[in-house]
Design an enzyme around this catalytic site. Structure first.
Site, mmCIF file in Angstrom:
data_model
loop_
_atom_site.group_PDB
_atom_site.id
_atom_site.type_symbol
_atom_site.label_atom_id
_atom_site.label_comp_id
_atom_site.label_asym_id
_atom_site.label_seq_id
_atom_site.Cartn_x
_atom_site.Cartn_y
_atom_site.Cartn_z
ATOM 1 N N ASP A 176 0.836 -1.205 0.000
ATOM 2 C CA ASP A 176 0.000 0.000 0.000
ATOM 3 C C ASP A 176 0.873 1.257 0.000
ATOM 4 O OD1 ASP A 176 -2.296 1.454 0.015
ATOM 5 O OD2 ASP A 176 -2.828 1.063 2.105
ATOM 6 N N ASN B 62 -10.711 -2.722 -6.215
ATOM 7 C CA ASN B 62 -9.894 -1.823 -7.041
ATOM 8 C C ASN B 62 -10.503 -1.564 -8.428
ATOM 9 O OD1 ASN B 62 -6.612 -2.901 -5.784
ATOM 10 N ND2 ASN B 62 -7.926 -1.209 -5.143
HETATM 11 C C1 FPP Z 1 -1.664 0.353 -3.313
HETATM 12 O O1 FPP Z 1 -1.317 1.644 -3.602
HETATM 13 C C2 FPP Z 1 -1.312 -0.577 -4.325
HETATM 14 C C3 FPP Z 1 -2.164 -1.147 -5.229
HETATM 15 C C4 FPP Z 1 -3.568 -0.793 -5.423
HETATM 16 C C5 FPP Z 1 -1.743 -2.199 -6.100
HETATM 17 C C6 FPP Z 1 -0.368 -2.710 -5.901
HETATM 18 C C7 FPP Z 1 0.254 -2.709 -7.201
HETATM 19 C C8 FPP Z 1 1.566 -2.675 -7.431
HETATM 20 C C9 FPP Z 1 2.603 -2.708 -6.396
HETATM 21 C C10 FPP Z 1 2.037 -2.596 -8.807
HETATM 22 C C11 FPP Z 1 1.668 -3.746 -9.648
HETATM 23 C C12 FPP Z 1 1.889 -5.042 -9.006
HETATM 24 C C13 FPP Z 1 2.562 -6.080 -9.515
HETATM 25 C C14 FPP Z 1 2.631 -7.358 -8.810
HETATM 26 C C15 FPP Z 1 3.284 -5.973 -10.781
HETATM 27 P P1 FPP Z 1 -2.468 2.723 -3.579
HETATM 28 O O2 FPP Z 1 -2.702 3.138 -4.998
HETATM 29 O O3 FPP Z 1 -3.660 2.209 -2.867
HETATM 30 O O4 FPP Z 1 -1.768 3.851 -2.770
HETATM 31 P P2 FPP Z 1 -2.505 4.989 -1.916
HETATM 32 O O5 FPP Z 1 -3.288 4.294 -0.847
HETATM 33 O O6 FPP Z 1 -1.367 5.787 -1.382
HETATM 34 O O7 FPP Z 1 -3.377 5.762 -2.868
#
Ligand code: FPP
Length: 256
Positions: free
Chosen positions: A18, A66
């Site tokens: 996250d 998501n």
């Molecule tokens: C959270 O950050 C992360 C995600 C929704 C997805 C995780 C994805 C990755 C690490 C990249 C792709 C993954 C792979 C395995 C290639 P957020 O967008 O919720 O962050 P925030 O809470 O700060 O907005």
């Protein structure tokens, strides 16, 4: 702080990655840049866990919720996933990693499913770490899916009502044959489970860090593992029982 020892590392590590968006915002960058940097962290942590001898690594990469994000972000995340999986096959082969996906694959675009099938097939013979990506995954959805499947099998006589116990229920989850996580790391300071592995996390040690996923690195992982090694896992027993009996390792269902 304890010194990290290779003996008492979690057999199964689960991670809620996250903070990509916040990482980007803090730098006045677009959210997708945070996700791109997040992919680099994924590469690094997968490699390090495999090097340390972790047997199972499960990463929450895209939740069932998501899909509700802006279309452009969903599209960009899908493109990143496709690129990551495709480009990682060679490295997974080199590191003897087996690839796996849990979640509602029916919701994923056809081209991503094709790349996933290809990665699963190519790495199926590997005997090292099992890398599982949770994609379009929601734990409640997983539990309902299992309950429905059990009902179908009970109605058709494939299983008897008396067969239904915790062990059988676990076998109907997406994580069948994967032991329950020993340790869960969530980055970015949020202290929630967010519908991730609700059944499987019943006895898991939880670890929350303020570090955003793109900044999470080998040192942060070592710090988390040192914290894990300082804990006593009791699985409902008393401290004395655990220290004398010394059996509090692994999957709770095996102690029943
Ligand atoms: C959270 O950050 C992360 C995600 C929704 C997805 C995780 C994805 C990755 C690490 C990249 C792709 C993954 C792979 C395995 C290639 P957020 O967008 O919720 O962050 P925030 O809470 O700060 O907005």
């Amino acid at each position: 702080m304890h010194k990290l020892t290779k003996e008492n590392l979690p057999r199964h590590l689960a991670v809620i990655m996250d903070g990509n968006g916040r990482w980007a915002k803090q730098r006045m960058l677009r959210r997708i840049v945070g996700h791109q940097k997040g992919v680099e962290t994924v590469r690094l942590i997968v490699e390090e866990c495999s090097r340390l001898g972790i047997s199972y690594l499960t990463l929450f990469a895209f939740s069932a919720e998501n899909w509700l994000r802006p279309k452009t972000e969903v599209k960009a995340l899908m493109a990143l996933l496709k690129k990551y999986i495709r480009s990682e096959i060679a490295r997974m082969m080199h590191n003897n990693i087996r690839f796996n996906v849990i979640g509602d694959r029916g919701e994923l675009p056809v081209d991503i499913n094709r790349v996933i099938d290809d990665a699963i097939a190519q790495t199926a013979g590997n005997s090292g770490m099992l890398l599982t990506l949770a994609l379009s995954y929601g734990a409640r959805q997983e539990i309902v899916h299992a309950a429905r499947q059990i009902a179908i099998d009970a109605a058709s006589g494939k299983i008897a009502i008396d067969d239904i116990n915790e062990g059988l229920f676990s076998d109907y989850l997406y994580t069948t044959r994967i032991p329950e996580p020993d340790f869960l790391i969530r980055t970015s300071g949020e202290m929630r489970i967010s519908n991730f592995l609700l059944w499987q996390l019943a006895y898991t040690e939880l670890y929350f860090t303020d570090v955003n996923w793109p900044d999470f690195d080998k040192n942060e992982l070592a710090k988390a593992f040192r914290d894990y090694q300082s804990r006593e896992r009791r699985f409902g027993k008393t401290s004395d029982q655990v220290q004398v009996g010394g059996t509090a390792v692994g999957d709770i269902t095996r102690h029943r």
